[in-house]
Design an enzyme around this catalytic site. Structure first.
Site, PDB file in Angstrom:
ATOM      1  N   SER A  20       0.815  -1.221   0.000  1.00 30.85           N
ATOM      2  CA  SER A  20       0.000   0.000   0.000  1.00 30.85           C
ATOM      3  C   SER A  20       0.847   1.270   0.000  1.00 30.85           C
ATOM      4  O   SER A  20       0.395   2.310  -0.485  1.00 30.85           O
ATOM      5  CB  SER A  20      -0.937   0.010   1.216  1.00 30.85           C
ATOM      6  OG  SER A  20      -0.204  -0.115   2.421  1.00 30.85           O
ATOM      7  N   ASP A 180      -0.057   7.942   9.340  1.00 33.24           N
ATOM      8  CA  ASP A 180      -0.904   7.188  10.269  1.00 33.24           C
ATOM      9  C   ASP A 180      -0.095   6.223  11.124  1.00 33.24           C
ATOM     10  O   ASP A 180      -0.657   5.305  11.717  1.00 33.24           O
ATOM     11  CB  ASP A 180      -1.978   6.419   9.491  1.00 33.24           C
ATOM     12  CG  ASP A 180      -1.366   5.507   8.427  1.00 33.24           C
ATOM     13  OD1 ASP A 180      -0.115   5.452   8.338  1.00 33.24           O
ATOM     14  OD2 ASP A 180      -2.119   4.856   7.685  1.00 33.24           O
ATOM     15  N   HIS A 183       1.997   4.516   6.894  1.00 28.37           N
ATOM     16  CA  HIS A 183       2.150   5.012   5.529  1.00 28.37           C
ATOM     17  C   HIS A 183       2.845   6.375   5.519  1.00 28.37           C
ATOM     18  O   HIS A 183       2.737   7.145   6.471  1.00 28.37           O
ATOM     19  CB  HIS A 183       0.783   5.116   4.839  1.00 28.37           C
ATOM     20  CG  HIS A 183       0.080   3.803   4.739  1.00 28.37           C
ATOM     21  ND1 HIS A 183      -0.866   3.411   5.669  1.00 28.37           N
ATOM     22  CD2 HIS A 183       0.196   2.786   3.842  1.00 28.37           C
ATOM     23  CE1 HIS A 183      -1.315   2.211   5.333  1.00 28.37           C
ATOM     24  NE2 HIS A 183      -0.688   1.809   4.241  1.00 28.37           N
TER      25      HIS A 183
END
Length: 257
Positions: A20, A180, A183
């Protein structure tokens, strides 16, 4: 009919493979792939092949579906390991043991070589630090950073030590580089891009820019003034024709008994 003499530009490619953190590489925060794409504009196409939630066990069999012989891939960027480092409990499906993680990275490097991407055209990015105050299940991330580093060194592959880069940039408040806790934030993305930039620039030093301005006839690029003038003329002509048609309709209407 004579055959067309049109020349089609086929750019070399950079493929960014990862989880991600790569998938979000065009987002306002995790923008490192976008920065890389902008840097290589008109020299190379940057392909984002990030898969949110994927670990190396899942990426390894996927790689042959993403790149193959003849794809004109100049650089392969491998950025994986953050999901592998999940604690075995309560996330057994994400966790990948260290030895398997290293074997998966090696398998991806070996496959790349079979499709014409040698080790000197592979870049590995070590996982970033994780803010365990916010993300509770990545307590052993440093072990995966070290193993990724070892794989890169044993293959003589360029490595971006992102873990160390982030910690050294702001030792007291390094967490600001993570949006967060996991990320990359915009500042973290910029750190990564700035580390990638000189390595990529060196590998692309011999690749010419597509359609450089000094090789294109000036007439191919009409001036802004001429474009605006043409638009004004089109607009004037449109209203002139419209008034003419309206006048004809009025004349015809009044001519009727």
């Amino acid at each position: 009919m004579a055959a067309s003499s049109t020349t089609f530009f086929i750019n070399p490619r950079v493929v960014c493979l990862g989880d991600s953190i790569t998938q979000f590489g065009y987002s306002p925060d995790g923008q490192w792939v976008a920065l890389l794409s902008d840097f290589l504009m008109r020299r190379c196409d940057v392909m984002n092949r990030g898969f949110s939630g994927y670990n190396s066990r899942q990426l390894r069999p996927l790689l042959p579906q993403l790149i193959g012989t003849g794809d004109q891939i100049t650089i392969l960027v491998i950025f994986d390991g953050t999901n592998d480092a999940c604690d075995p409990t309560p996330t057994p499906t994400g966790y990948v043991p260290l030895d398997e993680y290293a074997a998966n990275l090696q398998a991806m490097i070996d496959y790349a070589a079979t499709v014409g991407i040698p080790a000197n055209r592979v870049i590995m990015i070590a996982p970033p630090p994780v803010d365990t105050a916010r993300i509770k299940n990545r307590t052993n991330i440093k072990d995966y950073v070290d193993r990724c580093t070892l794989v890169a060194q044993s293959n003589k592959i360029a490595l971006i030590p992102l873990f160390d880069i982030i910690l050294k940039d702001d030792p007291q408040h390094w967490q600001r580089h993570l949006i967060d806790g996991l990320h990359l934030s915009a500042s973290g993305s910029l750190l990564l891009f700035n580390a990638l930039k000189p390595i990529v620039a060196d590998k692309f030093a011999s690749i010419a820019m597509m359609a450089p301005h000094d090789e294109v006839e000036p007439s191919c690029f009409p001036s802004v003034v001429s474009i605006i003038r043409d638009l004004i003329h089109l607009n004037v002509d449109y209203w002139r024709r419209r008034r003419s048609r309206r006048a004809c309709r009025m004349a015809t209407k009044h001519a009727k008994p």
